[in-house]
Write a protein that holds these residues in place. Structure first.
Motif, mmCIF file in Angstrom:
data_model
loop_
_atom_site.group_PDB
_atom_site.id
_atom_site.type_symbol
_atom_site.label_atom_id
_atom_site.label_comp_id
_atom_site.label_asym_id
_atom_site.label_seq_id
_atom_site.Cartn_x
_atom_site.Cartn_y
_atom_site.Cartn_z
ATOM 1 N N ILE A 135 6.954 -3.031 -7.898
ATOM 2 C CA ILE A 135 6.981 -3.030 -9.358
ATOM 3 C C ILE A 135 6.407 -4.334 -9.899
ATOM 4 C CG2 ILE A 135 8.432 -2.852 -11.403
ATOM 5 C CD1 ILE A 135 10.371 -1.226 -9.789
ATOM 6 N N GLY A 136 5.341 -4.181 -10.663
ATOM 7 C CA GLY A 136 4.754 -5.337 -11.322
ATOM 8 C C GLY A 136 5.248 -5.438 -12.751
ATOM 9 N N ASP A 198 -0.220 -8.987 3.450
ATOM 10 C CA ASP A 198 0.975 -8.636 2.692
ATOM 11 C C ASP A 198 0.625 -8.850 1.218
ATOM 12 O OD1 ASP A 198 3.302 -8.458 1.355
ATOM 13 O OD2 ASP A 198 4.391 -9.977 2.498
ATOM 14 N N CYS A 199 0.384 -7.753 0.530
ATOM 15 C CA CYS A 199 -0.040 -7.885 -0.863
ATOM 16 C C CYS A 199 1.082 -7.423 -1.786
ATOM 17 C CB CYS A 199 -1.319 -7.113 -1.125
ATOM 18 S SG CYS A 199 -1.333 -5.483 -0.432
ATOM 19 N N SER A 200 2.283 -7.804 -1.432
ATOM 20 C CA SER A 200 3.421 -7.347 -2.214
ATOM 21 C C SER A 200 3.442 -7.943 -3.616
ATOM 22 C CB SER A 200 4.719 -7.690 -1.485
ATOM 23 O OG SER A 200 4.754 -9.063 -1.172
ATOM 24 N N GLY A 201 2.685 -9.009 -3.853
ATOM 25 C CA GLY A 201 2.688 -9.581 -5.199
ATOM 26 C C GLY A 201 1.437 -9.257 -5.975
ATOM 27 N N ASN A 259 4.813 -2.887 2.690
ATOM 28 C CA ASN A 259 4.353 -3.981 1.821
ATOM 29 C C ASN A 259 2.836 -3.981 1.625
ATOM 30 O OD1 ASN A 259 6.888 -4.947 1.240
ATOM 31 N ND2 ASN A 259 6.902 -6.413 2.939
ATOM 32 N N LYS A 260 2.245 -2.851 1.828
ATOM 33 C CA LYS A 260 0.801 -2.725 1.595
ATOM 34 C C LYS A 260 0.546 -1.445 0.795
ATOM 35 C CE LYS A 260 -0.671 -3.040 5.933
ATOM 36 N NZ LYS A 260 0.261 -3.725 6.854
ATOM 37 N N ILE A 261 -0.374 -1.547 -0.135
ATOM 38 C CA ILE A 261 -0.789 -0.359 -0.881
ATOM 39 C C ILE A 261 -2.092 0.139 -0.276
ATOM 40 C CG2 ILE A 261 -1.527 0.506 -3.131
ATOM 41 C CD1 ILE A 261 1.416 -0.177 -3.035
ATOM 42 N N ASN A 262 -2.095 1.382 0.108
ATOM 43 C CA ASN A 262 -3.321 1.998 0.630
ATOM 44 C C ASN A 262 -3.202 3.517 0.475
ATOM 45 O OD1 ASN A 262 -1.583 2.765 2.685
ATOM 46 N ND2 ASN A 262 -2.167 1.039 3.992
ATOM 47 N N LYS A 263 -4.114 4.212 1.107
ATOM 48 C CA LYS A 263 -4.127 5.663 0.896
ATOM 49 C C LYS A 263 -2.899 6.353 1.487
ATOM 50 C CE LYS A 263 -6.990 6.653 4.952
ATOM 51 N NZ LYS A 263 -8.266 7.217 5.429
#
Lengths: 290, 326
Positions: A135-136, A198-201, A259-263
Motif C-alpha cells: 500500500i502506497g 526488494d521494491c516494497s517501497g 515483496n516484488k510486483i510482477n506478472k
C-alpha cells in the motif's frame, strides 16, 4: 401429510392432462406455404453504416470503477451481419468504498502509519510492516486502471422484431451478439526492476496493453428511420493487478507475497461492462423487404 | 376412509371444472334488437336485370331511375342480394350513399401484435431458475430459485417465490486482508421467500434469422418477504461463530424478459434487487469479551443484493381458447 400429497398429485395431474389443441397453429399448407416469416420488414441495418456514441460502466469492481466514453462504428454487410469496432476511453475513475476504507485506515490522519511505529527496519508495527510492500500513499494512485479499449468485432443480429409498450408505443427492436479481440490499455503498478530487487517501497505505475477476448450481447431499439437506442453487456476477461498488491510469487509454490510486483501478482478477472449507445445509421433512407 | 373421501371430492371437483383457461371473458348473447319503424319513403326499385352502382357518382346518380313497372314486373334480378332485397321489399332497400360513406373516417383499429401468442390470463406459471450475484464482489450467492404465479389478468399476476443460496467467499477478500490488513465484514445468505406481484407492460415478437418467429414479453416484478442471512466470521473466527438468526424483512423489485418457445414454455432472464437491512460483524474485538455474542455485531447496513436469474417458465394449463378473433 399424505392427504396433502394426494391432493397435490391430483391437482398436478389434472393440470397436466388438460391439454387441448391450440387455436393458432402455424399453417404449413395453403396460400401462406413458403411465404416469408415477415413481409415488408424495415431493414434498419443492411447496407448501412452505424455510428454510435457509447457510454460504458464497469461492473463488480473491487477497488475502482470506470466510466468509459467511446463509440462504435459498424458496417452492416447484411441485415444480420456487421463488421466494425468499438473504441472507448476511461473518462471517469472513482474509488470504491473498500479503497476509501483502506486509505483511511492506512494513510488517514488517524491511520496506522500516523499512529503506530513506522520506522523500517528499526521500529515498525506489524500492521505497517506487512502493508509496507502493498500500500502506497495515496492508495488510489497504485490501482489498476482501464485507460482505453480498442476492439475490432463482428456483430451477428439473429433476432429482429418489434416491441409494444403499454399497447401505445411500438418500436422495432433487434437483438445481437458480438465478439472479437480487444486491446486494453492499462495502467498498473510497475514491475520490479530486473525482477530481483526488494521494491516494497516503490509504488510507480506503468502502462501496458493487455490482449483479451471480448464478447457480449445487446438490444437495439429503433426510434426512427436512422436512429436507435442500444443497451449491451460486454465481457472482457483478462488478468491484471487491480489493487496493486503483492499477493503472489513467494514460497511455497508462489502462493505468498515476495515483496516484488510482477506478472505473478496479476489475477484473472472476468471483467464486465454495461453500455448505453445512441446509434445513427447512414444512409438515412430506410429499405423494406418484399 | 376420510382421506379417500377427500380425494374423491377433489377429483370430482376437478372433473366438473373446465379443463382449459379462457383467454377472454365470454361475451353475453346479444339482446334482441327491437324492430325499427318502417321507412316512410320507399327507395327507388332496381331495374330489371340488376344494377351497377358507381361509388364515385354524385348522390342521386348512383342508380338509374327505375319505372314502377320495372320494380314490379319483369324477370327476377340477377345483380346480387341487394338488388334482390330491393326488388322484394323496397322499404328494406339500403339507402346508404356510398360516395359519402367512403369519405367517413373508418376508425380502423390495427394491432401491432395481432392476437397475442401466449395469453397468461387465469394461468399458473411455474418459474424454476438459477440465481447469479450481480453486485457483490466479496461473496457470490448463486442458487436455485422457484416462483409460482397466478395471472389474475393477462398482465397482472400474484405469486410466491423463493430461493436457496450457496455462498462463495471471493479469493480477493483474503488477499485484501493479507495485503492491506483490512477486514471487510462479509455476509452469507441462506434462503429468501416473498409474495410477489408481476406486471407485464411490454410484449413483442422477434423474427429469428428472418425464418421463424418467436414471441417475448418484458415484466416488472416486486414484492415483500423475508431473507435469512448471517455474517461470515472474518475478524475473529477463532471465537465468533454466527448462527442463522431471525429472518429479516426484505423488499424486492426487478425486471425480466420472457422468450416463448411455445405457448406454455418460455426462457426467462431476470434482474432483481433484494433490499434489506443487514447486521454486520463487528470489526473490533472487545478484549476480555471475545466470546460475548453481544459484542460480535456492530453496524446495520441497508443492503442491495442485485441478482440475475436465468430460468424457464411453464404455464398451466398448456392451452386455452381465444374468444375473440383479435
Amino acid at each position: 401429510m399424505r392427504r396433502l400429497l394426494t391432493v397435490f398429485a391430483v391437482l398436478l395431474g389434472a393440470a397436466l392432462t388438460s391439454g387441448r389443441a391450440t387455436a393458432q397453429e402455424i399453417q404449413l399448407t395453403g396460400p401462406l406455404a413458403g411465404a416469408p416469416a415477415v413481409r415488408q420488414m424495415r431493414l434498419h441495418r443492411g447496407g448501412r453504416f452505424e455510428i454510435a456514441p457509447t457510454i460504458s460502466f464497469t461492473l463488480l469492481d473491487e477497488y475502482q470503477r470506470t466510466i468509459l466514453v467511446g463509440g462504435r462504428l459498424n458496417y452492416n454487410i447484411t441485415d444480420w451481419l456487421a463488421i466494425g469496432g468499438w473504441v472507448a476511453f476511461g473518462a471517469v475513475h472513482t474509488t470504491t468504498g473498500l479503497s476509501d476504507h483502506i486509505e483511511e485506515v492506512t494513510n488517514g490522519p488517524g491511520g496506522r502509519r500516523a499512529t503506530e511505529p513506522n520506522n523500517y527496519p528499526t521500529a515498525i508495527s506489524v500492521n505497517n510492516l506487512l502493508t509496507r510492500a502493498s500500500i502506497g500513499s495515496p492508495f488510489k494512485n497504485q490501482l489498476g486502471t482501464i485507460n482505453s479499449v480498442i476492439s475490432p468485432q463482428i456483430t451477428l443480429v439473429p433476432f429482429r422484431g418489434k416491441l409494444a409498450i403499454f399497447q401505445k408505443i411500438f418500436v422495432d427492436t433487434d437483438a445481437y451478439i458480438f465478439g472479437g479481440p480487444a486491446f486494453v490499455g492499462l495502467t498498473e503498478r510497475s514491475d520490479c526492476p530486473n525482477d530481483v530487487a526488494d521494491c516494497s517501497g516503490v509504488f510507480t505505475t506503468s502502462t501496458r496493453t493487455a490482449i483479451a477476448p471480448t464478447f457480449g450481447l445487446g438490444l437495439s431499439f429503433y426510434m426512427g428511420k436512422f436512429m436507435s437506442l442500444g443497451l449491451d453487456w460486454r465481457a472482457l476477461p483478462f488478468a491484471w493487478n487491480t489493487g496493486g498488491f503483492d499477493t503472489h510469487g513467494g514460497a511455497p509454490d508462489g502462493r505468498f507475497p515476495d515483496n516484488k510486483i510482477n506478472k505473478d501478482d496479476r489475477e484473472f478477472k472476468f471483467n464486465m461492462l454495461l453500455s448505453v449507445s445512441l446509434g445513427f445509421y447512414l444512409p438515412a433512407g430506410l429499405k423494406s423487404s418484399e | 376412509m376420510n382421506q379417500a373421501r377427500v380425494s374423491l371430492l377433489v377429483v370430482a371437483a376437478l372433473i366438473a371444472a373446465p379443463s382449459f383457461a379462457h383467454a377472454q371473458k365470454k361475451k353475453k348473447a346479444p339482446k334482441p334488437v327491437p324492430a325499427a319503424p318502417a321507412a316512410p319513403a320507399p327507395a327507388p326499385a332496381a331495374p330489371a336485370g340488376g344494377t351497377e352502382i358507381d361509388a364515385d357518382a354524385p348522390p342521386g346518380a348512383a342508380a338509374p331511375a327505375a319505372t314502377p313497372e320495372a320494380a314490379t314486373e319483369g324477370p327476377a334480378p340477377e345483380g346480387g342480394d341487394i338488388e334482390a332485397i330491393c326488388k322484394i321489399d323496397p322499404s328494406a332497400c339500403p339507402t346508404v350513399n356510398l360516395a359519402d360513406a367512403a369519405k367517413k373516417d373508418m376508425h380502423e383499429q390495427m394491432y401491432a401484435v395481432q392476437q397475442i401468442y401466449a395469453l397468461r390470463y387465469h394461468r399458473f406459471e411455474i418459474q424454476p431458475g438459477w440465481n447469479f450475484t450481480f453486485n457483490d464482489q466479496f461473496v457470490s450467492h448463486p442458487g436455485p430459485v422457484l416462483g409460482l404465479n397466478y395471472y389474475i389478468t393477462n398482465v397482472l399476476a400474484i405469486g410466491l417465490g423463493g430461493g436457496y443460496y450457496f455462498n462463495n467467499d471471493s479469493k480477493f477478500n483474503a488477499q485484501t486482508r493479507r495485503a492491506a490488513r483490512v477486514a471487510v465484514p462479509l455476509t452469507e445468505y441462506q434462503w429468501q421467500g416473498a409474495l410477489n406481484f408481476t406486471y407485464v407492460p411490454m410484449y413483442g415478437k422477434f423474427a429469428g434469422f428472418s425464418d421463424f418467429i418467436f414471441h417475448y414479453d418484458a415484466y416488472i416484478v416486486g414484492g415483500v418477504g423475508a431473507i435469512s442471512t448471517r455474517p461470515i466470521a472474518v475478524v475473529d473466527p477463532d471465537n465468533r461463530s454466527f448462527k442463522w438468526g431471525s429472518p429479516k424483512v426484505d423488499f424486492n423489485i426487478g425486471i425480466g424478459l420472457r422468450v416463448f418457445l411455445n405457448r406454455w414454455f418460455a426462457i426467462d432472464l431476470e434482474m432483481r434487487d433484494y433490499i434489506f437491512i443487514d447486521k454486520l460483524e463487528n470489526t473490533l474485538i472487545v478484549m476480555g469479551k471475545e466470546t460475548d455474542q453481544s459484542t460480535w455485531y456492530d453496524q446495520t447496513k441497508l443492503t442491495n443484493a442485485v441478482q440475475a436469474q436465468v430460468g424457464v417458465s411453464i404455464f398451466l394449463p398448456f392451452s386455452w381458447e381465444y374468444r375473440l378473433p383479435k
